[in-house]
Design a protein around this motif. Structure first.
Motif, PDB file in Angstrom:
ATOM      1  N   LEU A 158      -5.992 -25.444 -38.570  1.00 57.58           N
ATOM      2  CA  LEU A 158      -7.225 -26.070 -39.056  1.00 57.58           C
ATOM      3  C   LEU A 158      -6.980 -27.508 -39.496  1.00 57.58           C
ATOM      4  CD1 LEU A 158      -8.724 -23.109 -41.110  1.00 57.58           C
ATOM      5  CD2 LEU A 158      -9.473 -23.944 -38.873  1.00 57.58           C
ATOM      6  N   ALA A 159      -5.823 -27.777 -40.110  1.00 58.89           N
ATOM      7  CA  ALA A 159      -5.515 -29.145 -40.531  1.00 58.89           C
ATOM      8  C   ALA A 159      -5.375 -30.081 -39.328  1.00 58.89           C
ATOM      9  CB  ALA A 159      -4.232 -29.152 -41.361  1.00 58.89           C
ATOM     10  N   ILE A 160      -4.767 -29.585 -38.246  1.00 65.53           N
ATOM     11  CA  ILE A 160      -4.643 -30.404 -37.043  1.00 65.53           C
ATOM     12  C   ILE A 160      -6.022 -30.710 -36.455  1.00 65.53           C
ATOM     13  CG2 ILE A 160      -3.776 -30.410 -34.665  1.00 65.53           C
ATOM     14  CD1 ILE A 160      -1.392 -28.805 -35.652  1.00 65.53           C
ATOM     15  N   LEU A 161      -6.911 -29.724 -36.473  1.00 66.18           N
ATOM     16  CA  LEU A 161      -8.267 -29.963 -35.973  1.00 66.18           C
ATOM     17  C   LEU A 161      -9.031 -30.960 -36.840  1.00 66.18           C
ATOM     18  CD1 LEU A 161      -9.332 -26.332 -34.950  1.00 66.18           C
ATOM     19  CD2 LEU A 161      -8.613 -28.196 -33.448  1.00 66.18           C
ATOM     20  N   LEU A 162      -8.895 -30.825 -38.158  1.00 71.23           N
ATOM     21  CA  LEU A 162      -9.623 -31.710 -39.064  1.00 71.23           C
ATOM     22  C   LEU A 162      -9.014 -33.103 -39.133  1.00 71.23           C
ATOM     23  CD1 LEU A 162     -10.444 -29.360 -42.070  1.00 71.23           C
ATOM     24  CD2 LEU A 162     -11.964 -30.151 -40.264  1.00 71.23           C
ATOM     25  N   ASP A 163      -7.800 -33.261 -38.636  1.00 70.23           N
ATOM     26  CA  ASP A 163      -7.184 -34.586 -38.635  1.00 70.23           C
ATOM     27  C   ASP A 163      -7.777 -35.488 -37.555  1.00 70.23           C
ATOM     28  OD1 ASP A 163      -5.253 -36.406 -39.726  1.00 70.23           O
ATOM     29  OD2 ASP A 163      -4.026 -36.098 -37.924  1.00 70.23           O
ATOM     30  N   ARG A 164      -8.538 -34.907 -36.642  1.00 70.34           N
ATOM     31  CA  ARG A 164      -9.196 -35.680 -35.595  1.00 70.34           C
ATOM     32  C   ARG A 164     -10.591 -36.091 -36.059  1.00 70.34           C
ATOM     33  NH1 ARG A 164      -6.577 -34.579 -30.681  1.00 70.34           N
ATOM     34  NH2 ARG A 164      -5.016 -32.910 -30.853  1.00 70.34           N
ATOM     35  N   LYS A 165     -11.072 -37.189 -35.543  1.00 73.43           N
ATOM     36  CA  LYS A 165     -12.412 -37.668 -35.887  1.00 73.43           C
ATOM     37  C   LYS A 165     -13.436 -37.046 -34.938  1.00 73.43           C
ATOM     38  CE  LYS A 165     -10.976 -42.132 -37.788  1.00 73.43           C
ATOM     39  NZ  LYS A 165     -11.133 -43.605 -37.711  1.00 73.43           N
ATOM     40  N   PHE A 166     -14.456 -36.428 -35.524  1.00 72.94           N
ATOM     41  CA  PHE A 166     -15.548 -35.879 -34.735  1.00 72.94           C
ATOM     42  C   PHE A 166     -16.797 -35.849 -35.606  1.00 72.94           C
ATOM     43  CE2 PHE A 166     -13.244 -32.376 -36.667  1.00 72.94           C
ATOM     44  CZ  PHE A 166     -14.248 -31.613 -37.254  1.00 72.94           C
ATOM     45  N   PHE A 167     -17.920 -35.711 -34.991  1.00 74.62           N
ATOM     46  CA  PHE A 167     -19.188 -35.737 -35.707  1.00 74.62           C
ATOM     47  C   PHE A 167     -19.328 -34.509 -36.614  1.00 74.62           C
ATOM     48  CE2 PHE A 167     -23.714 -34.601 -35.997  1.00 74.62           C
ATOM     49  CZ  PHE A 167     -24.195 -35.756 -36.596  1.00 74.62           C
ATOM     50  N   GLY A 168     -19.643 -34.748 -37.864  1.00 75.39           N
ATOM     51  CA  GLY A 168     -19.802 -33.660 -38.819  1.00 75.39           C
ATOM     52  C   GLY A 168     -18.510 -33.168 -39.411  1.00 75.39           C
TER      53      GLY A 168
END
Length: 310
Positions: free
Chosen positions: A109-119
């Motif tokens: 989850l941290a790797i996913l949230l480290d990327r920029k995306f809408f919302g």
């Protein structure tokens, strides 16, 4: 010569005055911390010393006048108690599995949230929410809305009438604990990911390193300290899990999901055995201190090695 003989005592006196001023300044700085120190000692150390004192006595509250000194007999009885050994094994399994699974999920989850995306802010807030819920409320939530054999979500999704809390009690408790502590792991690892040097990542990209190679060779070594810290803190907290077991399974069926904190509660507040429950508490504290000391030494060694490399 006379000048030297006069200046030497003067300089010595000046040094003494400076030392006294330094000591007084240090004392003034530490004085505001004295109430907090007294409070911590009164709340933590005095009850523990009292627990150690009770652990050397045979004392059952339902038998007035039964209190007497027995030495180490309580500790011998504890280690010969098969229920205690089962609770110890369940505690180890619960802690190891929950920490490992929560760490892996938190890393993903941290790797996913480290990327920029809408919302991303909304998603991050929603993922943190389980950690903000009270453990008792989370346990009741999972018991009634997830594991209920008639109205639970698992029954709705899989279409089975399995009573998860009766047939898989320890696994059900593990699922709730992992859900509760994954956001904590995620936050620590996410802080580590965001502290990475962007220049190093850009250099690896320029050199042609793929995402997996960059993660294994650069990101994972950088996260080692954060992973160790998350493991240590998670293990210290999860080993003391009580709410989930008390509210979801009551340690059953039998002793299938009984861990050490819940068994100590049973002996102290249901069996009224102050002596043996105190001995169990002391043993749990000693085991926790041993594991925490080993983990802290490993962490400090890692920090010193990384500091030397820098």
């Amino acid at each position: 010569m006379s000048t030297l003989s006069v200046s030497t005592p003067t300089s010595a006196s000046q040094v003494k005055v400076a030392e006294k001023r330094g000591l007084s300044t240090a004392a003034k700085r530490r004085l505001p911390l004295l109430p907090a120190l007294v409070f911590v000692i009164a709340v933590t150390q005095l009850p523990f010393l009292l627990t150690v004192f009770y652990s050397f006595q045979s004392w059952n509250l339902v038998r007035p006048g039964s209190r007497h000194f027995v030495g180490l007999d309580n500790y011998v009885d504890v280690f010969s108690d098969t229920t205690f050994l089962v609770a110890l094994l369940n505690t180890v399994v619960l802690t190891v599995v929950c920490v490992f699974v929560a760490l892996l999920l938190g890393l993903g989850l941290a790797i996913l949230l480290d990327r920029k995306f809408f919302g991303r802010g909304v998603v991050r807030t929603l993922l943190i929410t389980p950690f903000l819920i009270l453990p008792a409320a989370g346990a009741l939530l999972w018991k009634t809305t997830m594991f209920d054999p008639t109205y639970g979500l698992l029954h709705f999704v899989f279409g089975t009438d399995v009573d998860w809390l009766s047939e898989f009690p320890l696994a059900a408790v593990m699922a709730q604990v992992v859900w509760q502590w994954t956001p904590f792991m995620m936050l620590l690892i996410l802080a580590g990911l965001q502290s990475q040097s962007k220049e190093v990542l850009e250099a690896a990209n320029v050199d042609g390193a793929g995402r997996w190679r960059t993660f294994v060779s650069i990101t994972l070594p950088h996260l080692s300290r954060f992973l160790q810290l998350a493991t240590l803190l998670g293990a210290i907290y999860i080993v003391n899990s009580f709410d989930a077991i008390f509210l979801m399974t009551q340690g059953g069926p039998g002793t299938a999901s009984t861990n050490l904190p819940y068994y100590i509660y049973q002996r102290a507040f249901e069996g009224f055995d102050v002596g043996q429950s105190s001995a169990m508490g002391v043993i749990v504290v000693i085991l926790t201190m041993i594991v925490a000391t080993f983990a802290l030494r490993l962490m400090f060694r890692t920090f010193s090695v990384s500091g030397g490399i820098k």
